[in-house]
Design an enzyme around this catalytic site. Structure first.
Site, PDB file in Angstrom:
ATOM      1  N   TYR A  51     -28.618  47.366   7.963  1.00 47.42           N
ATOM      2  CA  TYR A  51     -27.498  47.550   7.888  1.00 47.42           C
ATOM      3  C   TYR A  51     -26.861  47.600   6.206  1.00 47.42           C
ATOM      4  O   TYR A  51     -26.182  48.613   5.793  1.00 47.42           O
ATOM      5  CB  TYR A  51     -26.985  45.932   7.481  1.00 47.42           C
ATOM      6  CG  TYR A  51     -24.629  45.466   7.396  1.00 47.42           C
ATOM      7  CD1 TYR A  51     -23.748  45.578   7.828  1.00 47.42           C
ATOM      8  CD2 TYR A  51     -25.077  44.848   5.951  1.00 47.42           C
ATOM      9  CE1 TYR A  51     -23.332  45.436   7.374  1.00 47.42           C
ATOM     10  CE2 TYR A  51     -24.028  45.216   5.339  1.00 47.42           C
ATOM     11  CZ  TYR A  51     -22.676  45.268   6.039  1.00 47.42           C
ATOM     12  OH  TYR A  51     -21.589  44.912   5.841  1.00 47.42           O
ATOM     13  N   LYS A 102     -24.971  50.824   4.866  1.00 45.33           N
ATOM     14  CA  LYS A 102     -23.754  51.096   4.430  1.00 45.33           C
ATOM     15  C   LYS A 102     -24.529  51.977   2.957  1.00 45.33           C
ATOM     16  O   LYS A 102     -23.095  52.558   2.489  1.00 45.33           O
ATOM     17  CB  LYS A 102     -23.617  49.789   3.253  1.00 45.33           C
ATOM     18  CG  LYS A 102     -23.174  47.852   4.085  1.00 45.33           C
ATOM     19  CD  LYS A 102     -21.549  49.135   4.592  1.00 45.33           C
ATOM     20  CE  LYS A 102     -20.935  48.224   5.654  1.00 45.33           C
ATOM     21  NZ  LYS A 102     -19.566  48.607   5.878  1.00 45.33           N
TER      22      LYS A 102
END
Length: 326
Positions: free
Chosen positions: A162, A166
């Site tokens: 994750y 990002k």
């Protein structure tokens, strides 16, 4: 009135971003997977803002084919595009995308890369325009990218993937802001904060514990950055929910990493083939080489006909000396 596209505009920060843009009288498209949820979101936006120019675009970011279909459907409407908000994302799901990429990274980053890349020409024709990447402060933690992890099933430590997804949105922000430097299109990334959304069970229950901020507050910085004249010339920045600049990590300023991610993204989405077809290359040969030239590698029918005549009339009648000797 400007035309806006918000991914994940059916819930959370994306929904409130769509509400904020619709309140200003813009034509808003919400792109998401579920048509039923989209219909409820559109009804909510229209009732709250009085703006009837709100539409749904089917989009599954975990499928590159779905991304292409979404762009085709949008282009068929013959509208300009001024604002693109890449908001949608997943947090703790596991698996791979339809094409075999790691699911979290493939959804949060690669799907958005392809969507943005395919819409760039439309946005350049519609300029001025603004692109927003919804990132996270977790993007500040990775110091490197393990490329092998991106083409495998989600590992046990999904939080790392994750964070990398990002981070890649931050890198894309930097790369695009450089490439679009003179095009009147700005590209910025935003960390909306810890929002009381449904992205995880912790975010969902946070409002009952008095933690985090509302989706309206989380969308505030995005709406300001996409509509305020104060941000029309600001590009390549990472901003928090108060529109204060966040210092980019060292890796996001590494030009070699930016280029590597850009080239891999083109390759993995098949955009490098499209780029090669659009680039008309010419090879110039020296007269002494005995090769007829210059010849373009991207030939039209007239050029093909001319080359064919030359081969039939000039090249084929001249047999190589070795064959004649034999």
């Amino acid at each position: 009135m400007q035309v806006c596209l918000v991914t994940g505009g059916n819930s959370g920060v994306g929904l409130m971003t769509a509400v904020g843009l619709a309140k200003l009288g813009n034509h808003v498209f919400i792109a998401c997977r579920c048509a039923t949820k989209a219909a409820k979101a559109i009804e909510y936006i229209q009732q709250r803002t009085g703006n009837q120019n709100v539409e749904f675009l089917p989009l599954d970011l975990a499928s590159l084919d779905s991304v292409r279909n979404c762009v085709t459907l949008f282009n068929s409407k013959n509208l300009p595009l001024h604002i693109l908000v890449n908001n949608a994302g997943i947090f703790n799901r596991r698996g791979t995308t339809k094409e075999g990429f790691e699911l979290i990274w493939g959804t949060n980053y690669l799907g958005h890369f392809l969507l943005t890349y395919l819409l760039l020409e439309k946005m350049q024709k519609s300029a001025p325009g603004r692109i927003i990447m919804i990132s996270s402060d977790l993007a500040l933690s990775p110091s490197s990218i393990n490329w092998d992890l991106l083409v495998k099933k989600t590992p046990l430590n999904f939080l790392n993937l994750y964070a990398i997804s990002k981070l890649c949105l931050l890198l894309l922000t930097q790369e695009l802001s450089q490439r679009l430097n003179n095009s009147q299109i700005t590209v910025n990334a935003i960390h909306p904060g810890f929002v009381q959304s449904n992205i995880t069970i912790w975010h969902h229950f946070s409002k009952y514990l008095g933690l985090g901020i509302s989706p309206e507050a989380g969308a505030y910085s995005t709406v300001i950055c996409t509509t305020s004249p104060d941000y029309q010339d600001i590009s390549g920045k990472f901003l928090d929910r108060h529109n204060q600049e966040i210092l980019l990590p060292k890796i996001a300023r590494n030009q070699a990493i930016l280029q590597q991610l850009w080239q891999r993204s083109l390759l993995w989405t098949g955009c490098n083939q499209q780029q090669n077809l659009q680039t008309k290359q010419t090879i110039n040969y020296h007269e002494n080489d005995g090769i007829w030239g210059p010849i373009s590698l991207n030939l039209d029918n007239r050029e093909l006909e001319e080359i064919t005549k030359h081969i039939l009339n000039k090249v084929l009648p001249r047999f190589p000396k070795k064959i004649l000797f034999t």
